[in-house]
Design a protein around this motif. Structure first.
Motif, PDB file in Angstrom:
ATOM      1  N   CYS A   1       0.839  -1.214   0.000  1.00 19.45           N
ATOM      2  CA  CYS A   1       0.000   0.000   0.000  1.00 19.45           C
ATOM      3  C   CYS A   1       0.866   1.253   0.000  1.00 19.45           C
ATOM      4  N   LYS A   2       1.904   1.229   0.833  1.00 20.11           N
ATOM      5  CA  LYS A   2       2.733   2.423   0.989  1.00 20.11           C
ATOM      6  C   LYS A   2       3.435   2.773  -0.320  1.00 20.11           C
ATOM      7  N   ALA A   3       4.012   1.741  -0.975  1.00 18.12           N
ATOM      8  CA  ALA A   3       4.731   1.991  -2.223  1.00 18.12           C
ATOM      9  C   ALA A   3       3.770   2.447  -3.320  1.00 18.12           C
TER      10      ALA A   3
ATOM     11  N   GLY B   1       5.508  11.205  20.736  1.00 23.09           N
ATOM     12  CA  GLY B   1       6.737  10.490  20.397  1.00 23.09           C
ATOM     13  C   GLY B   1       7.683  11.402  19.640  1.00 23.09           C
ATOM     14  N   VAL B   2       8.808  11.756  20.290  1.00 22.56           N
ATOM     15  CA  VAL B   2       9.781  12.634  19.628  1.00 22.56           C
ATOM     16  C   VAL B   2      11.101  11.891  19.466  1.00 22.56           C
ATOM     17  N   GLY B   3      11.039  10.785  18.758  1.00 26.06           N
ATOM     18  CA  GLY B   3      12.224   9.998  18.432  1.00 26.06           C
ATOM     19  C   GLY B   3      12.792  10.437  17.092  1.00 26.06           C
TER      20      GLY B   3
ATOM     21  N   VAL C   1      11.750  10.344  14.087  1.00 24.76           N
ATOM     22  CA  VAL C   1      10.849  11.087  13.194  1.00 24.76           C
ATOM     23  C   VAL C   1      10.282  12.313  13.908  1.00 24.76           C
ATOM     24  N   GLY C   2       9.690  12.090  15.083  1.00 31.48           N
ATOM     25  CA  GLY C   2       8.957  13.143  15.779  1.00 31.48           C
ATOM     26  C   GLY C   2       9.784  14.388  16.041  1.00 31.48           C
ATOM     27  N   ARG C   3      11.064  14.193  16.385  1.00 30.44           N
ATOM     28  CA  ARG C   3      11.844  15.392  16.733  1.00 30.44           C
ATOM     29  C   ARG C   3      12.091  16.277  15.509  1.00 30.44           C
TER      30      ARG C   3
ATOM     31  N   ALA D   1       4.777   7.616  17.633  1.00 29.86           N
ATOM     32  CA  ALA D   1       5.412   6.657  18.551  1.00 29.86           C
ATOM     33  C   ALA D   1       5.024   5.249  18.100  1.00 29.86           C
ATOM     34  N   LEU D   2       4.056   4.684  18.794  1.00 30.51           N
ATOM     35  CA  LEU D   2       3.640   3.317  18.477  1.00 30.51           C
ATOM     36  C   LEU D   2       2.344   3.338  17.684  1.00 30.51           C
ATOM     37  N   GLY D   3       2.040   2.217  17.049  1.00 25.27           N
ATOM     38  CA  GLY D   3       0.787   2.092  16.321  1.00 25.27           C
ATOM     39  C   GLY D   3      -0.367   1.791  17.260  1.00 25.27           C
TER      40      GLY D   3
ATOM     41  N   ALA E   1       3.380   7.086  12.789  1.00 24.91           N
ATOM     42  CA  ALA E   1       3.281   5.721  13.305  1.00 24.91           C
ATOM     43  C   ALA E   1       2.617   4.803  12.271  1.00 24.91           C
ATOM     44  N   ASN E   2       3.089   3.573  12.201  1.00 31.60           N
ATOM     45  CA  ASN E   2       2.483   2.574  11.320  1.00 31.60           C
ATOM     46  C   ASN E   2       1.250   1.989  11.993  1.00 31.60           C
ATOM     47  N   ASN E   3       0.268   1.600  11.204  1.00 30.64           N
ATOM     48  CA  ASN E   3      -0.913   0.894  11.726  1.00 30.64           C
ATOM     49  C   ASN E   3      -1.550   1.627  12.908  1.00 30.64           C
TER      50      ASN E   3
ATOM     51  N   ALA F   1       0.907   9.131   4.865  1.00 34.13           N
ATOM     52  CA  ALA F   1       1.675  10.198   5.528  1.00 34.13           C
ATOM     53  C   ALA F   1       3.120   9.794   5.791  1.00 34.13           C
ATOM     54  N   ASN F   2       3.367   8.501   6.063  1.00 33.34           N
ATOM     55  CA  ASN F   2       4.709   8.135   6.537  1.00 33.34           C
ATOM     56  C   ASN F   2       5.596   7.487   5.467  1.00 33.34           C
ATOM     57  N   ALA F   3       5.297   7.749   4.195  1.00 37.35           N
ATOM     58  CA  ALA F   3       6.047   7.100   3.112  1.00 37.35           C
ATOM     59  C   ALA F   3       7.394   7.755   2.810  1.00 37.35           C
ATOM     60  N   GLY F   4       7.718   8.854   3.479  1.00 40.81           N
ATOM     61  CA  GLY F   4       8.958   9.574   3.150  1.00 40.81           C
ATOM     62  C   GLY F   4      10.211   8.714   3.281  1.00 40.81           C
ATOM     63  N   GLY F   5      10.255   7.873   4.308  1.00 45.16           N
ATOM     64  CA  GLY F   5      11.413   7.000   4.492  1.00 45.16           C
ATOM     65  C   GLY F   5      11.533   5.993   3.356  1.00 45.16           C
ATOM     66  N   LEU F   6      10.392   5.466   2.922  1.00 47.34           N
ATOM     67  CA  LEU F   6      10.403   4.522   1.801  1.00 47.34           C
ATOM     68  C   LEU F   6      10.830   5.222   0.510  1.00 47.34           C
TER      69      LEU F   6
END
Ligand code: NAI
Ligand code: K
Length: 352
Positions: free
Chosen positions: A65-67, A178-180, A182-184, A236-238, A258-260, A284-289
């Motif tokens: 789906c993401k791709a 969640g400021v890890g 991605v978040g930060r 953070a988490l899904g 977050a995934n899922n 929304a989170n496909a940037g890393g891919l």
């Protein structure tokens, strides 16, 4: 292996076992209609093979789906390693795992996920060519956190335009959970755009870093999910969007990395019912891919940046289709994914 989201079943599922290193892994290739299956390797202490398999199958379909939503000529796959990363993740085990990836001839390409790092991929890369997202020192594109944050930000701005008439977060209150990795970065982009930002993270190291970077510009709260915010950004988490959480939301927009994010699929309808706009997580989170897929596809940094920006266009399209046809955003995104899978040539042309 029939799945609901894409209506397609998994193509190939491989159990990998090496008693000499203790490796137990499952590689799931969901769909290669658009290209080779790309997806990270999750290293997690699953209770057993059944749980690991269920997680891997679900995550692999998510990558399809993401791709597809990102317009990339890539398929979906995912691997899960059964074990505690703190205890079981040895270089020998990672090399053994790499040999199994190599055997698949490039139809599965791995990257990092929860429990694995770019440094681990460097080790996996000693025994397979089919790896992206290694450290920059080893020739990879490195941490994908910044690109993922940028994509979430583009999606959030596109949704803001539809909700509030201006593609800007200026003056909006955004809660980042969640400021890890991605978040930060998302916090920085939001502040630059003029948003007022509140964050929550149980990790003292993570919140200290935010305080050091932004001082009093960012408020740290015990939780942001039910805080008085315009936007809730789960990073953070899904599975944080449960039926109960949706009832307590004060945000009108949910958009995060977050995934899922949906605890159960019906929550999509509950959000829509309350008038909350949800940007589907895999959009929304496909940037890393887009970044690590760019390594495989030979994209230039400019092409990668364009691909990340295009997450805003996809978001606009989904919100438009949902509004026009009376669908939830999840349904609208699913329809776009299925269309791209049904017309692979078109999807590949629109990539990059
Ligand atoms: P990370 O592990 O670097 O950061 C996650 C942060 O969330 C940590 O600081 C952790 O302390 C915090 N956290 C844990 N439980 C929390 C809670 N209940 N409330 C608030 N904060 C909590 O992970 P990363 O890389 O930033 O990823 C964040 C999410 O985005 C994950 O779900 C990941 O699967 C997803 N994602 C990440 C991508 C990437 O490029 N790094 C790409 C696509 C999705
Ligand atoms: K398939």
């Amino acid at each position: 292996f029939d799945r609901a989201e894409t209506g397609r079943s998994h193509e190939q599922v491989v159990f990998c076992r090496d008693e000499s290193t203790g490796l137990r892994a499952i590689i799931s290739i969901h769909d290669t209609t658009l290209g080779p299956a790309l997806g990270g390797t999750r290293f997690h202490p699953y209770a057993g093979e059944a749980e690991a398999l269920a997680d891997g199958l679900r995550l692999a379909e998510g990558m399809t789906c993401k791709a597809a939503a990102a317009g990339l000529p890539l398929g979906g796959g995912k691997a899960v390693v059964i074990g505690d990363p703190a205890r079981d993740k040895t270089p020998a085990l990672l090399r053994s795992y790499g040999r199994f990836v190599e055997r698949l001839g490039g139809w599965y390409v791995t990257a990092a996920d929860v429990g694995t790092t770019a440094e681990d991929l460097d080790v996996i890369g000693e025994t397979t060519r089919h790896v992206v997202g290694r450290t920059t020192a080893a020739g990879g594109s490195g941490d994908s956190g910044p690109a993922t944050a940028r994509g979430v930000f583009e999606a959030m701005r596109a949704a803001a335009g539809r909700l509030w008439g201006s593609e800007s977060l200026a003056g909006r209150r955004v809660g980042v959970e969640g400021v890890g990795k991605v978040g930060r970065h998302l916090v920085g982009l939001l502040l630059e755009d003029g948003a007022s930002v509140v964050v929550a993270d149980p990790s003292r190291a993570a919140t200290d870093r935010i305080r050091a970077l932004h001082g009093r510009a960012v408020a740290v709260l015990p939780r942001v999910r039910d805080a008085d915010v315009d936007v809730y950004a789960p990073c953070a988490l899904g599975a944080t969007l449960t039926a109960a959480a949706v009832a307590e939301l004060r945000a009108s927009l949910v958009c995060g990395a977050a995934n899922n994010q949906l605890a159960v699929p019906e929550v999509d309808g509950a959000l829509a019912g309350r008038g909350v706009t949800w940007v589907p997580d895999y959009v929304a989170n496909a940037g890393g891919l887009v970044q690590v897929g760019g390594e495989l596809l030979g994209h230039t940094p400019e092409q990668v940046l364009r691909g990340v920006r295009a997450i805003g266009d996809t978001t606009r399209e989904i919100l438009e289709v949902a509004g026009r046809d009376g669908l939830t955003t999840g349904e609208a995104a699913g329809r776009i994914v299925r269309q791209r899978l049904a017309r692979p040539a078109h999807a590949a042309r629109s990539a990059g």
